[in-house]
Design an enzyme around this catalytic site. Sequence first.
Site, PDB file in Angstrom:
ATOM      1  N   CYS A   1       0.852  -1.178   0.000  1.00 50.40           N
ATOM      2  CA  CYS A   1       0.000   0.000   0.000  1.00 50.40           C
ATOM      3  C   CYS A   1       0.890   1.230   0.000  1.00 50.40           C
ATOM      4  O   CYS A   1       1.800   1.320   0.820  1.00 50.40           O
ATOM      5  CB  CYS A   1      -0.917  -0.005   1.219  1.00 50.40           C
ATOM      6  SG  CYS A   1      -1.897   1.502   1.334  1.00 50.40           S
TER       7      CYS A   1
ATOM      8  N   ASN B   1       0.180  -8.527  -0.733  1.00 51.07           N
ATOM      9  CA  ASN B   1      -0.681  -9.566  -0.164  1.00 51.07           C
ATOM     10  C   ASN B   1      -0.015 -10.920  -0.341  1.00 51.07           C
ATOM     11  O   ASN B   1       0.731 -11.121  -1.288  1.00 51.07           O
ATOM     12  CB  ASN B   1      -2.005  -9.629  -0.926  1.00 51.07           C
ATOM     13  CG  ASN B   1      -3.084  -8.854  -0.239  1.00 51.07           C
ATOM     14  OD1 ASN B   1      -3.430  -7.789  -0.675  1.00 51.07           O
ATOM     15  ND2 ASN B   1      -3.595  -9.370   0.832  1.00 51.07           N
TER      16      ASN B   1
HETATM   17  P1  HMG Z   1      -8.597  14.620  -0.675  1.00 49.24           P
HETATM   18  O1  HMG Z   1      -7.360  15.258  -1.204  1.00 49.24           O
HETATM   19  O2  HMG Z   1      -8.869  14.742   0.780  1.00 49.24           O
HETATM   20  O3  HMG Z   1      -9.945  15.074  -1.363  1.00 49.24           O
HETATM   21  O4  HMG Z   1      -8.575  13.095  -1.105  1.00 49.24           O
HETATM   22  P2  HMG Z   1     -10.355  16.013  -2.529  1.00 49.24           P
HETATM   23  O5  HMG Z   1     -11.826  15.844  -2.627  1.00 49.24           O
HETATM   24  O6  HMG Z   1      -9.778  17.384  -2.283  1.00 49.24           O
HETATM   25  O7  HMG Z   1      -9.686  15.389  -3.840  1.00 49.24           O
HETATM   26  C1  HMG Z   1      -8.344  15.612  -4.230  1.00 49.24           C
HETATM   27  C2  HMG Z   1      -8.271  15.606  -5.742  1.00 49.24           C
HETATM   28  O8  HMG Z   1      -8.663  14.320  -6.237  1.00 49.24           O
HETATM   29  C3  HMG Z   1      -9.226  16.601  -6.385  1.00 49.24           C
HETATM   30  O9  HMG Z   1      -8.638  16.979  -7.610  1.00 49.24           O
HETATM   31  C4  HMG Z   1     -10.461  15.758  -6.671  1.00 49.24           C
HETATM   32  O10 HMG Z   1     -11.210  16.256  -7.734  1.00 49.24           O
HETATM   33  C5  HMG Z   1      -9.850  14.416  -7.024  1.00 49.24           C
HETATM   34  P3  HMG Z   1      -8.173  18.508  -7.851  1.00 49.24           P
HETATM   35  O11 HMG Z   1      -9.388  19.339  -7.646  1.00 49.24           O
HETATM   36  O12 HMG Z   1      -7.131  18.758  -6.793  1.00 49.24           O
HETATM   37  O13 HMG Z   1      -7.646  18.488  -9.250  1.00 49.24           O
HETATM   38  N1  HMG Z   1     -10.701  13.275  -6.673  1.00 49.24           N
HETATM   39  C6  HMG Z   1     -10.880  12.226  -7.484  1.00 49.24           C
HETATM   40  N2  HMG Z   1     -10.425  11.929  -8.714  1.00 49.24           N
HETATM   41  C7  HMG Z   1     -10.809  10.748  -9.252  1.00 49.24           C
HETATM   42  N3  HMG Z   1     -11.606   9.862  -8.616  1.00 49.24           N
HETATM   43  C8  HMG Z   1     -12.076  10.114  -7.367  1.00 49.24           C
HETATM   44  C9  HMG Z   1     -11.713  11.342  -6.766  1.00 49.24           C
HETATM   45  N4  HMG Z   1     -12.000  11.894  -5.568  1.00 49.24           N
HETATM   46  C10 HMG Z   1     -11.370  13.071  -5.524  1.00 49.24           C
HETATM   47  N5  HMG Z   1     -12.843   9.226  -6.768  1.00 49.24           N
HETATM   48  C11 HMG Z   1      -9.458  10.868  -1.390  1.00 49.24           C
HETATM   49  C12 HMG Z   1      -9.507  12.142  -0.567  1.00 49.24           C
HETATM   50  C13 HMG Z   1     -10.248   9.812  -0.644  1.00 49.24           C
HETATM   51  C14 HMG Z   1     -10.092  11.142  -2.756  1.00 49.24           C
HETATM   52  C15 HMG Z   1      -7.972  10.454  -1.559  1.00 49.24           C
HETATM   53  O14 HMG Z   1      -7.367  10.428  -0.303  1.00 49.24           O
HETATM   54  C16 HMG Z   1      -7.818   9.101  -2.205  1.00 49.24           C
HETATM   55  O15 HMG Z   1      -8.169   8.912  -3.381  1.00 49.24           O
HETATM   56  N6  HMG Z   1      -7.260   8.118  -1.443  1.00 49.24           N
HETATM   57  C17 HMG Z   1      -7.117   6.773  -1.934  1.00 49.24           C
HETATM   58  C18 HMG Z   1      -5.847   6.171  -1.400  1.00 49.24           C
HETATM   59  C19 HMG Z   1      -5.716   4.762  -1.891  1.00 49.24           C
HETATM   60  O16 HMG Z   1      -6.230   4.390  -2.939  1.00 49.24           O
HETATM   61  N7  HMG Z   1      -4.963   3.946  -1.116  1.00 49.24           N
HETATM   62  C20 HMG Z   1      -4.715   2.588  -1.466  1.00 49.24           C
HETATM   63  C21 HMG Z   1      -5.919   1.718  -1.351  1.00 49.24           C
HETATM   64  S1  HMG Z   1      -6.324   1.280   0.345  1.00 49.24           S
HETATM   65  C22 HMG Z   1      -5.373  -0.119   0.650  1.00 49.24           C
HETATM   66  O17 HMG Z   1      -4.506  -0.444  -0.129  1.00 49.24           O
HETATM   67  C23 HMG Z   1      -5.682  -0.939   1.851  1.00 49.24           C
HETATM   68  C24 HMG Z   1      -6.448  -2.234   1.496  1.00 49.24           C
HETATM   69  O18 HMG Z   1      -5.727  -3.024   0.564  1.00 49.24           O
HETATM   70  C25 HMG Z   1      -6.690  -3.083   2.758  1.00 49.24           C
HETATM   71  C26 HMG Z   1      -5.416  -3.297   3.592  1.00 49.24           C
HETATM   72  O19 HMG Z   1      -4.414  -3.810   3.075  1.00 49.24           O
HETATM   73  O20 HMG Z   1      -5.462  -2.891   4.764  1.00 49.24           O
HETATM   74  C27 HMG Z   1      -7.817  -1.916   0.867  1.00 49.24           C
HETATM   75 MG    MG Z   2      -4.109  -4.363   1.050  1.00 51.79          MG
END
Ligand code: HMG
Ligand code: MG
Length: 285
Positions: free
Chosen positions: A238, A247
């Site tokens: 991650c 994983n």
């Molecule tokens: P933020 O910066 O707080 O929110 O991000 P925001 O609303 O200001 O969005 C930032 C920018 O992203 C903006 O663009 C939005 O428009 C855009 P700008 O205006 O600056 O040009 N945006 C998007 N673009 C495309 N699709 C969207 C979207 N939403 C906003 N859906 C946010 C908050 C949640 C969006 C951000 O933090 C994020 O995307 N995080 C995801 C992180 C991630 O994917 N991590 C890895 C997956 S989790 C994982 O791996 C764990 C897991 O495997 C389980 C485990 O192992 O424990 C699942």
């Molecule tokens: Mg994971």
Amino acid sequence: MSETVTIFEVGPRDGLQNEDALIATENKIALVDMLSDCGLSKIEVTSFVSPKWVPQMADAADVMAGIKRKPGVTYAALTPNLRGFQAAQAAGADEVAIFASASEGFSQHNINCSVAESLERFAPVAKAAIDAGLQVRGYVSCVAECPYDGLTPPQQVADVTKALIDLGCYQVSLGDTIGRATADQIASMLETVLLRTPVNQLAGHFHDTHGGAISNIAVSLERGIRCFDTSIAGLGGCPYAPGAAGNVSTESVAAFLADQGFKTGLDLQKIAKAAQFAITLRTTT
Ligand code: HMG
Ligand code: MG
């Protein structure tokens, strides 16, 4: 008759999201198509997250558009907010996942909000998905330890798991995000979670940084869990859990489960071929 265990392949998402160099969309599509042919019933294809946060997943819609849909396979995607859900729905995702953390530090680093705020943000996502007839899966990260907050009290895992079930998740996948949990830690976490959530609504998601994932699966099997997330060739990690490995690999779990007398429906030779291809995509050491 032997019991069935579901292997939920998350390599194209949890694996590839962590690669440093951008992987060609056509290679992502080829990997998903190879996996579809392995007997897997669940494949997490991509995530509709902010490309500023995870650039590797910026081609989510193109990947979804390019894959061949095999009947009987559920193609899932991660959705952090309503915008992500709408994009996933438009791209034809069969199932979406909302992803919370049992620890505040990881929640802030991964999705830029507190755990409580994330649950508020996920509520309309879950509702929109259910209204549209899509299944919603939940994740709880850091079920044993958080890279920012240290050890996670099992009660926090139980609370977030229950909250996701209450939002309508059919299943919650319990993530050892940094892959350091011991079997004892998983056993005591499960004991607390199972007081409030039935075992048939739980899955295990074990990263394998310290080689403990198979033991953690074994202890989860003993407690009745019958669904595990795996990543082909053990790809990934991650981006917001520094140093964590991918994983546990699909091929090692498939072999372990076969050895334990469980049915998975996987073709181990095809899985081995998909793993060879996945290794060629790896850019991060
Ligand atoms: P933020 O910066 O707080 O929110 O991000 P925001 O609303 O200001 O969005 C930032 C920018 O992203 C903006 O663009 C939005 O428009 C855009 P700008 O205006 O600056 O040009 N945006 C998007 N673009 C495309 N699709 C969207 C979207 N939403 C906003 N859906 C946010 C908050 C949640 C969006 C951000 O933090 C994020 O995307 N995080 C995801 C992180 C991630 O994917 N991590 C890895 C997956 S989790 C994982 O791996 C764990 C897991 O495997 C389980 C485990 O192992 O424990 C699942
Ligand atoms: Mg994971």
